[in-house]
Design a protein around this motif. Structure first.
Motif, PDB file in Angstrom:
ATOM      1  N   SER A   1      -0.585  13.766 -14.949  1.00  0.00           N
ATOM      2  CA  SER A   1      -0.161  15.157 -14.890  1.00  0.00           C
ATOM      3  C   SER A   1       1.081  15.266 -14.024  1.00  0.00           C
ATOM      4  CB  SER A   1      -1.279  16.023 -14.313  1.00  0.00           C
ATOM      5  OG  SER A   1      -0.878  17.370 -14.205  1.00  0.00           O
ATOM      6  N   GLY A   2       2.112  15.955 -14.545  1.00  0.00           N
ATOM      7  CA  GLY A   2       3.350  16.121 -13.801  1.00  0.00           C
ATOM      8  C   GLY A   2       4.377  15.047 -14.033  1.00  0.00           C
ATOM      9  N   GLU A   3       4.018  14.027 -14.818  1.00  0.00           N
ATOM     10  CA  GLU A   3       4.966  12.940 -15.083  1.00  0.00           C
ATOM     11  C   GLU A   3       6.065  13.416 -16.026  1.00  0.00           C
ATOM     12  OE1 GLU A   3       4.877   8.464 -17.076  1.00  0.00           O
ATOM     13  OE2 GLU A   3       3.060   9.324 -16.189  1.00  0.00           O
ATOM     14  N   ALA A   4       7.317  13.061 -15.709  1.00  0.00           N
ATOM     15  CA  ALA A   4       8.446  13.465 -16.543  1.00  0.00           C
ATOM     16  C   ALA A   4       8.417  12.710 -17.876  1.00  0.00           C
ATOM     17  CB  ALA A   4       9.760  13.197 -15.816  1.00  0.00           C
ATOM     18  N   LEU A   5       8.610  13.434 -18.984  1.00  0.00           N
ATOM     19  CA  LEU A   5       8.488  12.876 -20.322  1.00  0.00           C
ATOM     20  C   LEU A   5       9.729  13.202 -21.148  1.00  0.00           C
ATOM     21  CD1 LEU A   5       4.855  14.127 -20.912  1.00  0.00           C
ATOM     22  CD2 LEU A   5       5.504  11.768 -20.431  1.00  0.00           C
ATOM     23  N   PRO A   6      10.043  12.368 -22.136  1.00  0.00           N
ATOM     24  CA  PRO A   6      11.195  12.649 -23.004  1.00  0.00           C
ATOM     25  C   PRO A   6      10.852  13.716 -24.037  1.00  0.00           C
ATOM     26  CG  PRO A   6      10.085  10.677 -23.758  1.00  0.00           C
ATOM     27  CD  PRO A   6       9.372  11.104 -22.497  1.00  0.00           C
ATOM     28  N   PRO A   7      11.850  14.397 -24.601  1.00  0.00           N
ATOM     29  CA  PRO A   7      11.586  15.416 -25.626  1.00  0.00           C
ATOM     30  C   PRO A   7      11.392  14.817 -27.014  1.00  0.00           C
ATOM     31  CG  PRO A   7      13.925  15.317 -25.155  1.00  0.00           C
ATOM     32  CD  PRO A   7      13.271  14.321 -24.225  1.00  0.00           C
ATOM     33  N   ARG A   8      10.501  13.859 -27.111  1.00  0.00           N
ATOM     34  CA  ARG A   8      10.181  13.221 -28.397  1.00  0.00           C
ATOM     35  C   ARG A   8       8.786  12.618 -28.297  1.00  0.00           C
ATOM     36  NH1 ARG A   8      13.905  10.091 -25.744  1.00  0.00           N
ATOM     37  NH2 ARG A   8      13.207   7.998 -25.145  1.00  0.00           N
ATOM     38  N   GLY A   9       8.225  12.260 -29.447  1.00  0.00           N
ATOM     39  CA  GLY A   9       6.857  11.758 -29.434  1.00  0.00           C
ATOM     40  C   GLY A   9       5.898  12.894 -29.104  1.00  0.00           C
ATOM     41  N   GLY A  10       4.762  12.538 -28.515  1.00  0.00           N
ATOM     42  CA  GLY A  10       3.800  13.567 -28.182  1.00  0.00           C
ATOM     43  C   GLY A  10       2.655  13.023 -27.355  1.00  0.00           C
TER      44      GLY A  10
ATOM     45  N   ARG B   1       0.838  -1.208   0.000  1.00  0.00           N
ATOM     46  CA  ARG B   1       0.000   0.000   0.000  1.00  0.00           C
ATOM     47  C   ARG B   1       0.874   1.259   0.000  1.00  0.00           C
ATOM     48  NH1 ARG B   1      -3.421  -1.686   5.127  1.00  0.00           N
ATOM     49  NH2 ARG B   1      -4.335  -3.629   4.394  1.00  0.00           N
ATOM     50  N   LEU B   2       1.940   1.237   0.772  1.00  0.00           N
ATOM     51  CA  LEU B   2       2.820   2.407   0.860  1.00  0.00           C
ATOM     52  C   LEU B   2       3.487   2.704  -0.483  1.00  0.00           C
ATOM     53  CD1 LEU B   2       4.431   1.686   4.333  1.00  0.00           C
ATOM     54  CD2 LEU B   2       2.949   3.630   3.790  1.00  0.00           C
ATOM     55  N   ILE B   3       3.898   1.671  -1.195  1.00  0.00           N
ATOM     56  CA  ILE B   3       4.537   1.871  -2.503  1.00  0.00           C
ATOM     57  C   ILE B   3       3.516   2.413  -3.503  1.00  0.00           C
ATOM     58  CG2 ILE B   3       5.712   0.718  -4.417  1.00  0.00           C
ATOM     59  CD1 ILE B   3       6.868  -1.237  -2.265  1.00  0.00           C
ATOM     60  N   LYS B   4       2.290   1.922  -3.451  1.00  0.00           N
ATOM     61  CA  LYS B   4       1.241   2.464  -4.311  1.00  0.00           C
ATOM     62  C   LYS B   4       0.956   3.928  -3.961  1.00  0.00           C
ATOM     63  CE  LYS B   4      -2.316  -0.259  -5.196  1.00  0.00           C
ATOM     64  NZ  LYS B   4      -3.420  -1.242  -4.990  1.00  0.00           N
ATOM     65  N   TYR B   5       1.038   4.250  -2.680  1.00  0.00           N
ATOM     66  CA  TYR B   5       0.829   5.636  -2.252  1.00  0.00           C
ATOM     67  C   TYR B   5       1.923   6.540  -2.818  1.00  0.00           C
ATOM     68  CZ  TYR B   5       0.175   9.703   0.785  1.00  0.00           C
ATOM     69  OH  TYR B   5      -0.015  10.974   1.258  1.00  0.00           O
ATOM     70  N   ILE B   6       3.183   6.069  -2.777  1.00  0.00           N
ATOM     71  CA  ILE B   6       4.286   6.846  -3.357  1.00  0.00           C
ATOM     72  C   ILE B   6       4.003   7.119  -4.839  1.00  0.00           C
ATOM     73  CG2 ILE B   6       6.732   6.793  -3.990  1.00  0.00           C
ATOM     74  CD1 ILE B   6       7.229   5.122  -1.456  1.00  0.00           C
ATOM     75  N   ARG B   7       3.585   6.080  -5.558  1.00  0.00           N
ATOM     76  CA  ARG B   7       3.256   6.254  -6.979  1.00  0.00           C
ATOM     77  C   ARG B   7       2.186   7.312  -7.172  1.00  0.00           C
ATOM     78  NH1 ARG B   7      -0.404   1.674  -9.422  1.00  0.00           N
ATOM     79  NH2 ARG B   7      -1.729   2.716  -7.892  1.00  0.00           N
ATOM     80  N   ASP B   8       1.116   7.265  -6.364  1.00  0.00           N
ATOM     81  CA  ASP B   8      -0.028   8.144  -6.583  1.00  0.00           C
ATOM     82  C   ASP B   8       0.220   9.573  -6.108  1.00  0.00           C
ATOM     83  OD1 ASP B   8      -1.227   5.900  -7.564  1.00  0.00           O
ATOM     84  OD2 ASP B   8      -2.693   5.674  -5.952  1.00  0.00           O
ATOM     85  N   ILE B   9       0.932   9.749  -4.999  1.00  0.00           N
ATOM     86  CA  ILE B   9       1.117  11.091  -4.453  1.00  0.00           C
ATOM     87  C   ILE B   9       2.237  11.826  -5.161  1.00  0.00           C
ATOM     88  CG2 ILE B   9       2.775  10.566  -2.613  1.00  0.00           C
ATOM     89  CD1 ILE B   9      -0.337  12.796  -2.240  1.00  0.00           C
ATOM     90  N   LYS B  10       3.273  11.107  -5.589  1.00  0.00           N
ATOM     91  CA  LYS B  10       4.406  11.755  -6.251  1.00  0.00           C
ATOM     92  C   LYS B  10       4.170  11.938  -7.751  1.00  0.00           C
ATOM     93  CE  LYS B  10       7.340  12.142  -2.772  1.00  0.00           C
ATOM     94  NZ  LYS B  10       7.913  13.434  -2.344  1.00  0.00           N
ATOM     95  N   LYS B  11       3.477  10.976  -8.353  1.00  0.00           N
ATOM     96  CA  LYS B  11       3.214  11.021  -9.799  1.00  0.00           C
ATOM     97  C   LYS B  11       4.502  11.128 -10.612  1.00  0.00           C
ATOM     98  CE  LYS B  11      -1.448  12.994  -9.508  1.00  0.00           C
ATOM     99  NZ  LYS B  11      -1.621  12.914  -8.060  1.00  0.00           N
ATOM    100  N   ARG B  12       5.530  10.438 -10.144  1.00  0.00           N
ATOM    101  CA  ARG B  12       6.830  10.497 -10.821  1.00  0.00           C
ATOM    102  C   ARG B  12       7.019   9.369 -11.812  1.00  0.00           C
ATOM    103  NH1 ARG B  12       8.061  14.740 -11.494  1.00  0.00           N
ATOM    104  NH2 ARG B  12       5.856  14.962 -11.126  1.00  0.00           N
ATOM    105  N   PHE B  13       6.210   8.298 -11.700  1.00  0.00           N
ATOM    106  CA  PHE B  13       6.350   7.178 -12.617  1.00  0.00           C
ATOM    107  C   PHE B  13       4.982   6.556 -12.875  1.00  0.00           C
ATOM    108  CE2 PHE B  13       7.099   5.439  -8.329  1.00  0.00           C
ATOM    109  CZ  PHE B  13       6.183   4.418  -8.274  1.00  0.00           C
ATOM    110  N   SER B  14       4.886   5.852 -14.001  1.00  0.00           N
ATOM    111  CA  SER B  14       3.667   5.139 -14.360  1.00  0.00           C
ATOM    112  C   SER B  14       3.881   3.647 -14.153  1.00  0.00           C
ATOM    113  CB  SER B  14       3.300   5.384 -15.828  1.00  0.00           C
ATOM    114  OG  SER B  14       2.941   6.718 -16.038  1.00  0.00           O
ATOM    115  N   CYS B  15       2.962   3.017 -13.474  1.00  0.00           N
ATOM    116  CA  CYS B  15       3.027   1.561 -13.305  1.00  0.00           C
ATOM    117  C   CYS B  15       1.651   1.096 -12.857  1.00  0.00           C
ATOM    118  CB  CYS B  15       4.092   1.171 -12.287  1.00  0.00           C
ATOM    119  SG  CYS B  15       4.422  -0.610 -12.222  1.00  0.00           S
TER     120      CYS B  15
END
Length: 479
Positions: free
Chosen positions: A385-394, A176-190
């Motif tokens: 929203s807020g997720e880091a993205l590469p400078p390619r694609g769209g 649950r804590l790891i899922k919370y990190i994912r949801d509150i930080k929004k730094r990665f998608s999984c």
């Protein structure tokens, strides 16, 4: 320091789905079961099966106004002559035809979703038993009109077995804590099924009653350390087999960029957790745990906050205007969009809406985004929203009202796209004006310039050209 009691309070007060929501969810599920049994849906219902985080007891409280999902499978006997799509379509029809559920119903590829006025969604998916031979279970793919083998009961059994190896349900709580990190930080998608599978593989039978899983913070440190070691040994996206159906690779839910991003941030949070453990004082440990979990951890404590210095630095950088330095992007990647002050969203080049407001202007407008390597090709992946993205694609931006409804035809959409960052501003690419959709209500935006960019949806009534609703900004952070 482990701060076991602080973790207990943090789970109870912030992370765990609170009991009144669980009670309400259970009541809603029972109502759906009774409704389906009494309906004219043709398949004979054998039983209902809880699935996903609800069944695994790893469901968490929604963050930032989000929703929590519960998955309910309807195990049915085959109907002669029915295709896979028919099971889902007919299930949707039954709900859409009812006075009780019609305005809450949306039909998707594998399930029918009931969305309630609060933050709860229930996904109901038909599962056909014994269609080809005794003992098989198959979910129904409406889009491709085919049956896919599934083993939901075995997967739930696998997750519960993994938890049984830990002391005090520490494995389940760490999940649950790891899922919370994912949801509150929004730094990665999984997606949750991929994340819980990766976590599940980090504990084995020989860990039973061992010190690394004796309590929640110890289990968290152990799982994140083992997961980071496994990921760092795999520079390229690995195979992540469904433990109950080895032919299924959950890693297909990632693209290569998302995997690399996940790998980097697990490494970052693993280091943060290790630093919090190593802290010599309670105050220092709380400060370091807050770098991982945010201010809600040990929130009664008056200690120095790690984000304070980042916020101060961001404010200083923004005094330069919208052409801020690249270091602002680094701070947002590290600490999340919460470090941005509210006035960041109104740079000088932002254009005000030109439509007069209607008598009621709704804020219940949501923007969603999918990443693609090119405009009409490549796999689609939902982006936060807020997720880091590469400078390619769209990104394909889309809009919904009231959480899941499409914009009615008597209204139209305009997108306000605002770029920031030194490169975009130097090239006079700040924009900040209004753009038309290019595919229905959707708009495509290429990812080019490093910066923190914004997309907002505005909804206008056709009959009088009045503004009736607009969204919060969706932040696209380009590295």
């Amino acid at each position: 320091m482990k701060l076991v009691n602080d973790f207990k309070d943090f789970l109870a007060d912030t992370v765990n789905l609170n009991q009144n929501r669980i009670t309400q969810l259970e009541a809603r599920v029972e109502a759906i079961k009774s409704f389906l049994r009494a309906s004219d849906w043709e398949p004979t219902i054998s039983t209902f099966i809880e699935q996903g985080s609800w069944a695994h007891d790893t469901i968490i409280r929604p963050v930032d106004g989000g929703e929590f999902d519960a998955d309910l499978l309807v195990k049915v006997r085959r109907v002669d002559g029915w295709s896979a799509a028919q099971y889902v379509k007919e299930l949707g029809r039954v709900f859409l035809d009812s006075g009780r559920y019609a305005d809450k119903t949306q039909i998707y590829d594998y399930c029918v979703t009931i969305t309630y006025a609060d933050d709860c969604k229930i996904d109901i998916a038909p599962v056909v038993m014994d269609r080809e031979y005794q003992g098989t279970l198959e979910v129904c793919d409406r889009r491709n009109d085919k049956f896919d083998e599934s083993q939901p009961i075995e997967y739930t059994r696998w997750m519960r077995e993994k938890n049984s190896y830990s002391g005090n349900n520490s494995f389940r709580k760490a999940t649950r804590l790891i899922k919370y990190i994912r949801d509150i930080k929004k730094r990665f998608s999984c997606q949750s099924v991929l994340l819980t599978t990766l976590i599940g593989h980090r504990i084995e039978w020989l860990d039973k009653d061992s010190d690394p899983f004796a309590d929640t913070p110890s289990a968290l440190q152990t799982i994140m350390g083992r997961l980071d070691d496994w990921l760092q040994a795999r520079a390229d996206k690995p195979v992540v087999q469904n433990p109950s159906l080895p032919s299924e690779d959950f890693a297909d839910l990632w693209n290569d960029t998302q995997y690399a991003n996940f790998r980097n941030f697990v490494n970052k949070y693993r280091k943060g957790i290790d630093e919090a453990f190593a802290a010599g004082t309670r105050s220092d440990s709380i400060e370091k745990w807050r770098r991982v979990f945010g201010d809600e951890f040990a929130k009664g404590e008056n200690v120095k906050k790690a984000e304070a210095s980042a916020t101060q630095q961001v404010r200083a950088l923004l005094l330069e205007g919208a052409a801020h330095l690249d270091s602002l992007v680094d701070n947002v990647i590290d600490f999340g969009i919460s470090v941005l002050p509210s006035w960041f969203r109104t740079p000088p080049h932002l254009q005000a809406p030109r439509w007069p407001p209607a008598e009621n202007v709704s804020r219940n407008v949501q923007v969603f985004a999918e990443y693609r390597e090119s405009q009409y090709s490549g796999r689609r992946h939902r982006i936060n929203s807020g997720e880091a993205l590469p400078p390619r694609g769209g990104l394909w931006f889309d809009v919904r009202v009231n959480k899941f409804q499409t914009v009615p035809t008597d209204y139209y959409v305009r997108w306000r796209i605002t770029n920031t960052g030194a490169v975009a501003m130097a090239l006079n690419k700040g924009r900040g004006g209004f753009e038309k959709p290019i595919d229905g209500d959707r708009r495509w935006e290429a990812l080019q310039y490093r910066g923190v960019h914004m997309a907002e949806a505005f909804i206008i009534r056709r009959s009088d050209d009045r503004l009736v609703g607009f969204s919060e900004p969706f932040y696209a952070v380009i590295k």
